[in-house]
Design a protein around this motif. Sequence first.
Motif, PDB file in Angstrom:
ATOM      1  N   LEU A 124      16.351  17.227   7.212  1.00 21.85           N
ATOM      2  CA  LEU A 124      17.729  16.841   6.933  1.00 21.85           C
ATOM      3  C   LEU A 124      18.688  18.001   7.148  1.00 21.85           C
ATOM      4  CD1 LEU A 124      17.291  14.851   3.581  1.00 21.85           C
ATOM      5  CD2 LEU A 124      17.906  13.889   5.813  1.00 21.85           C
ATOM      6  N   PRO A 125      19.901  17.713   7.580  1.00 19.66           N
ATOM      7  CA  PRO A 125      20.930  18.760   7.593  1.00 19.66           C
ATOM      8  C   PRO A 125      21.145  19.276   6.173  1.00 19.66           C
ATOM      9  CG  PRO A 125      21.644  16.820   8.821  1.00 19.66           C
ATOM     10  CD  PRO A 125      20.392  16.435   8.114  1.00 19.66           C
ATOM     11  N   LYS A 126      21.402  20.560   6.033  1.00 19.75           N
ATOM     12  CA  LYS A 126      21.507  21.154   4.703  1.00 19.75           C
ATOM     13  C   LYS A 126      22.616  20.545   3.858  1.00 19.75           C
ATOM     14  CE  LYS A 126      19.434  25.638   5.750  1.00 19.75           C
ATOM     15  NZ  LYS A 126      19.611  27.117   5.757  1.00 19.75           N
ATOM     16  N   GLU A 127      23.674  20.093   4.517  1.00 16.88           N
ATOM     17  CA  GLU A 127      24.803  19.558   3.763  1.00 16.88           C
ATOM     18  C   GLU A 127      24.625  18.089   3.404  1.00 16.88           C
ATOM     19  OE1 GLU A 127      25.578  18.874   8.115  1.00 16.88           O
ATOM     20  OE2 GLU A 127      24.804  20.503   6.861  1.00 16.88           O
ATOM     21  N   LYS A 128      23.521  17.465   3.828  1.00 14.98           N
ATOM     22  CA  LYS A 128      23.327  16.033   3.630  1.00 14.98           C
ATOM     23  C   LYS A 128      22.723  15.740   2.262  1.00 14.98           C
ATOM     24  CE  LYS A 128      23.460  11.876   5.498  1.00 14.98           C
ATOM     25  NZ  LYS A 128      24.719  11.290   6.004  1.00 14.98           N
ATOM     26  N   PRO A 129      23.431  15.020   1.372  1.00 13.43           N
ATOM     27  CA  PRO A 129      22.807  14.638   0.110  1.00 13.43           C
ATOM     28  C   PRO A 129      21.732  13.585   0.363  1.00 13.43           C
ATOM     29  CG  PRO A 129      24.931  13.558   0.320  1.00 13.43           C
ATOM     30  CD  PRO A 129      24.802  14.503   1.499  1.00 13.43           C
ATOM     31  N   PHE A 130      20.728  13.528  -0.494  1.00 14.63           N
ATOM     32  CA  PHE A 130      19.625  12.600  -0.228  1.00 14.63           C
ATOM     33  C   PHE A 130      19.106  11.944  -1.500  1.00 14.63           C
ATOM     34  CE2 PHE A 130      17.624  16.799  -0.764  1.00 14.63           C
ATOM     35  CZ  PHE A 130      16.594  16.529  -1.672  1.00 14.63           C
ATOM     36  N   PHE A 131      18.474  10.793  -1.295  1.00 12.63           N
ATOM     37  CA  PHE A 131      17.752  10.068  -2.333  1.00 12.63           C
ATOM     38  C   PHE A 131      16.334   9.850  -1.837  1.00 12.63           C
ATOM     39  CE2 PHE A 131      16.254   5.746  -3.668  1.00 12.63           C
ATOM     40  CZ  PHE A 131      15.923   6.078  -4.973  1.00 12.63           C
ATOM     41  N   LEU A 132      15.372  10.358  -2.590  1.00 12.91           N
ATOM     42  CA  LEU A 132      13.961  10.196  -2.264  1.00 12.91           C
ATOM     43  C   LEU A 132      13.271   9.395  -3.365  1.00 12.91           C
ATOM     44  CD1 LEU A 132      11.253  10.855  -0.805  1.00 12.91           C
ATOM     45  CD2 LEU A 132      11.183  12.967  -2.177  1.00 12.91           C
ATOM     46  N   TYR A 133      12.560   8.367  -2.972  1.00 14.25           N
ATOM     47  CA  TYR A 133      11.738   7.562  -3.882  1.00 14.25           C
ATOM     48  C   TYR A 133      10.286   7.812  -3.502  1.00 14.25           C
ATOM     49  CZ  TYR A 133       9.923   3.167  -5.984  1.00 14.25           C
ATOM     50  OH  TYR A 133       9.223   2.213  -6.695  1.00 14.25           O
ATOM     51  N   LEU A 134       9.623   8.646  -4.281  1.00 11.39           N
ATOM     52  CA  LEU A 134       8.237   9.033  -4.031  1.00 11.39           C
ATOM     53  C   LEU A 134       7.348   8.246  -4.981  1.00 11.39           C
ATOM     54  CD1 LEU A 134       6.098  10.797  -2.669  1.00 11.39           C
ATOM     55  CD2 LEU A 134       6.699  12.641  -4.267  1.00 11.39           C
ATOM     56  N   ALA A 135       6.696   7.211  -4.454  1.00 12.24           N
ATOM     57  CA  ALA A 135       5.952   6.257  -5.291  1.00 12.24           C
ATOM     58  C   ALA A 135       4.454   6.437  -5.084  1.00 12.24           C
ATOM     59  CB  ALA A 135       6.378   4.833  -4.958  1.00 12.24           C
ATOM     60  N   PHE A 136       3.847   7.220  -5.957  1.00 13.41           N
ATOM     61  CA  PHE A 136       2.415   7.485  -5.850  1.00 13.41           C
ATOM     62  C   PHE A 136       1.580   6.234  -6.156  1.00 13.41           C
ATOM     63  CE2 PHE A 136       3.624  11.986  -7.196  1.00 13.41           C
ATOM     64  CZ  PHE A 136       3.504  12.498  -5.912  1.00 13.41           C
ATOM     65  N   HIS A 137       0.404   6.157  -5.541  1.00 10.88           N
ATOM     66  CA  HIS A 137      -0.575   5.119  -5.888  1.00 10.88           C
ATOM     67  C   HIS A 137      -1.390   5.515  -7.118  1.00 10.88           C
ATOM     68  CE1 HIS A 137       0.148   4.457  -1.522  1.00 10.88           C
ATOM     69  NE2 HIS A 137       0.062   3.192  -1.857  1.00 10.88           N
ATOM     70  N   GLU A 138      -1.495   6.775  -7.355  1.00 12.00           N
ATOM     71  CA  GLU A 138      -2.283   7.301  -8.458  1.00 12.00           C
ATOM     72  C   GLU A 138      -1.629   7.007  -9.790  1.00 12.00           C
ATOM     73  OE1 GLU A 138      -3.377   9.432  -4.782  1.00 12.00           O
ATOM     74  OE2 GLU A 138      -1.492   8.850  -5.707  1.00 12.00           O
ATOM     75  N   PRO A 139      -2.410   6.777 -10.868  1.00 10.31           N
ATOM     76  CA  PRO A 139      -3.870   6.678 -10.922  1.00 10.31           C
ATOM     77  C   PRO A 139      -4.403   5.239 -10.933  1.00 10.31           C
ATOM     78  CG  PRO A 139      -3.035   7.015 -13.126  1.00 10.31           C
ATOM     79  CD  PRO A 139      -1.829   6.925 -12.227  1.00 10.31           C
ATOM     80  N   HIS A 140      -3.709   4.326 -10.228  1.00  8.86           N
ATOM     81  CA  HIS A 140      -4.193   2.945 -10.098  1.00  8.86           C
ATOM     82  C   HIS A 140      -5.515   2.932  -9.330  1.00  8.86           C
ATOM     83  CE1 HIS A 140      -4.291  -1.304  -9.014  1.00  8.86           C
ATOM     84  NE2 HIS A 140      -3.180  -1.540  -9.698  1.00  8.86           N
ATOM     85  N   GLU A 141      -6.391   2.025  -9.691  1.00 10.13           N
ATOM     86  CA  GLU A 141      -7.608   1.830  -8.904  1.00 10.13           C
ATOM     87  C   GLU A 141      -7.247   1.330  -7.495  1.00 10.13           C
ATOM     88  OE1 GLU A 141     -10.517   2.672  -9.872  1.00 10.13           O
ATOM     89  OE2 GLU A 141     -10.748   2.354 -12.035  1.00 10.13           O
ATOM     90  N   PRO A 142      -8.094   1.562  -6.486  1.00  8.16           N
ATOM     91  CA  PRO A 142      -9.375   2.263  -6.521  1.00  8.16           C
ATOM     92  C   PRO A 142      -9.205   3.783  -6.504  1.00  8.16           C
ATOM     93  CG  PRO A 142      -8.980   1.409  -4.328  1.00  8.16           C
ATOM     94  CD  PRO A 142      -7.831   0.939  -5.173  1.00  8.16           C
ATOM     95  N   VAL A 143      -9.552   4.407  -7.612  1.00 10.05           N
ATOM     96  CA  VAL A 143      -9.383   5.843  -7.808  1.00 10.05           C
ATOM     97  C   VAL A 143     -10.354   6.626  -6.926  1.00 10.05           C
ATOM     98  CG1 VAL A 143      -9.735   7.700  -9.482  1.00 10.05           C
ATOM     99  CG2 VAL A 143      -8.462   5.634 -10.143  1.00 10.05           C
ATOM    100  N   ALA A 144      -9.852   7.672  -6.310  1.00  8.57           N
ATOM    101  CA  ALA A 144     -10.679   8.641  -5.591  1.00  8.57           C
ATOM    102  C   ALA A 144     -10.027  10.004  -5.758  1.00  8.57           C
ATOM    103  CB  ALA A 144     -10.812   8.288  -4.111  1.00  8.57           C
ATOM    104  N   SER A 145     -10.828  11.018  -6.083  1.00  4.24           N
ATOM    105  CA  SER A 145     -10.285  12.337  -6.414  1.00  4.24           C
ATOM    106  C   SER A 145     -11.091  13.435  -5.750  1.00  4.24           C
ATOM    107  CB  SER A 145     -10.306  12.541  -7.940  1.00  4.24           C
ATOM    108  OG  SER A 145      -9.681  11.474  -8.606  1.00  4.24           O
ATOM    109  N   PRO A 146     -10.474  14.596  -5.490  1.00  6.65           N
ATOM    110  CA  PRO A 146     -11.198  15.716  -4.889  1.00  6.65           C
ATOM    111  C   PRO A 146     -12.392  16.131  -5.743  1.00  6.65           C
ATOM    112  CG  PRO A 146      -8.832  16.109  -4.834  1.00  6.65           C
ATOM    113  CD  PRO A 146      -9.044  14.906  -5.695  1.00  6.65           C
ATOM    114  N   PRO A 147     -13.565  16.305  -5.137  1.00  5.93           N
ATOM    115  CA  PRO A 147     -14.772  16.648  -5.899  1.00  5.93           C
ATOM    116  C   PRO A 147     -14.616  17.907  -6.747  1.00  5.93           C
ATOM    117  CG  PRO A 147     -15.358  15.994  -3.672  1.00  5.93           C
ATOM    118  CD  PRO A 147     -13.871  16.091  -3.705  1.00  5.93           C
ATOM    119  N   GLU A 148     -13.867  18.888  -6.252  1.00  5.11           N
ATOM    120  CA  GLU A 148     -13.742  20.128  -7.023  1.00  5.11           C
ATOM    121  C   GLU A 148     -12.933  19.901  -8.301  1.00  5.11           C
ATOM    122  OE1 GLU A 148     -10.323  20.244  -3.992  1.00  5.11           O
ATOM    123  OE2 GLU A 148     -12.406  19.545  -4.086  1.00  5.11           O
ATOM    124  N   LEU A 149     -11.993  18.955  -8.270  1.00 12.07           N
ATOM    125  CA  LEU A 149     -11.250  18.639  -9.490  1.00 12.07           C
ATOM    126  C   LEU A 149     -12.106  17.825 -10.449  1.00 12.07           C
ATOM    127  CD1 LEU A 149      -7.637  17.789  -8.228  1.00 12.07           C
ATOM    128  CD2 LEU A 149      -8.558  19.962  -9.030  1.00 12.07           C
TER     129      LEU A 149
END
Length: 484
Positions: A209-234
């Motif tokens: 985005l241009p630096k002067e541009k205001p923005f709206f972001l909707y970041l809608a995670f799937h987590e932690p709804h099933e089907p859950v899958a996670s990094p093995p180290e975590l």
Amino acid sequence: MRFWRILMLTGVGLAAFAVPNLRAEERPNFVVILCDDLGWGDLASYGHPHIKTPNLDRLAVEGMRLTSFYSAAPVCSPSRVGLLTGRNPNRAGVYDWIPHVEQRNQSGKASRALVHMRKEEVTLPQVLQKAGYATALSGKWHCNADFNTAGQPQPGEAGFDHWFATQNNAAPSHENPVNYVRNGNEVGPLEGYSCQLAAREAIDWIEALPKEKPFFLYLAFHEPHEPVASPPELVKGYEGIARNEDEAEYFANVENMDRAVGELMATLDRLKLAENTVVVFSSDNGPETLNRYRASNRSYGTPGPLRGMKLWTTEAGCRVPGIVRWPAKIKPGQVSDEAVSSLDFLPSFASLAGASLPEGLALDGADMMAALNGGKVAREKPLFWIYFNALNEQRVAMREGDWKILAKLNGGKLPTVSNVTEGSAAKVRQAVLTDFSLFEIAKDQGEERDLAQEQPDKLKEMQGKLEAAYRELTGSMFVWPDVD
């Protein structure tokens, strides 16, 4: 990647217009981060004894933690429609989760394949887009049944300049999903975990985005709804702490989501955007019940001290984590128990952006900014929920101030309804509210002491308001045609 960036940057300016009385640098950016099925008690800052959420803990320390934050519904699709429209989702005709259109032939789901957030609804991204904001969705959409076709409105028609989304869950799981669509084009198999993929798409979009541009972001995670899958180290990090591997998977899933939040926040810091960006973090509804359906064996979310779970109209169904950070305006380290709702985003953000709302638009949310300054939200309407397919018998609930009231419909005998159609609308509208429970929710968040008998005057007052709200909402709700 370069191609879609060019398209996005070319199209952004088409809907922009100058907003009087506000300079560009005075208008904040907005980021809404929404989890899926995250319980009130699933974050360290909300008391979870084991799950590590350092980035969200930092967000709470740098901003405000809202302990009485409510979603618009106790289940995903209506909750999301409420967030995007500022209106009770029943008013929009979205009563329950929306199956994919391919499920139309399954028993009881034919009319539900029609359900979508209709083009007549005014959405938050549309309002901000017209005020000159760039808008993007990254993650879960779940506001229509017929996804990525011309059959029903898609995210772009709801006001998103750029969208990278799935209809419902990441498939086949959070790991290496294959069902993402970017601006109408199927992306195909991806490597990585859905929360990181969604966050990195959002980061790429912000960086372009241009630096002067205001923005709206909707970041809608799937987590932690099933089907859950996670990094093995975590997952390994919770061995000996979790009761079993499935619980360790859930704990790791929340931690992995927290890592994705950290990536986004680091980007805002690096680009020097954090100071004037309003970041709101929450969940679409309360936690899933363990083993409620076959694939929910990793659903170890917790409601904390609240009663019920997802799909309930008691507190745990709709009362969810809420964190807001805006360094330019919000004093850090605050905790507020003022009732705030995702319905409040549209009127609040529109006001801050200097955006105009259509004349006569009937909103159910209110400007929440007073709460973010330690005050009270001035509500014309109480917070109100009707979930006709609730797991608990009291399917109607209302919170006003310090009080909450719940009621059954026809003594609990009204059949459950997953979608209101021409064939069921009359029964719903004519239903009688019965079996009331009354709680002083500000002092009794666990809904442990029913005061209906002890407080007859308060019960009468709240009962009258509940019945009036029920008649008004069911009288104005959108009704779908029956489908054979």
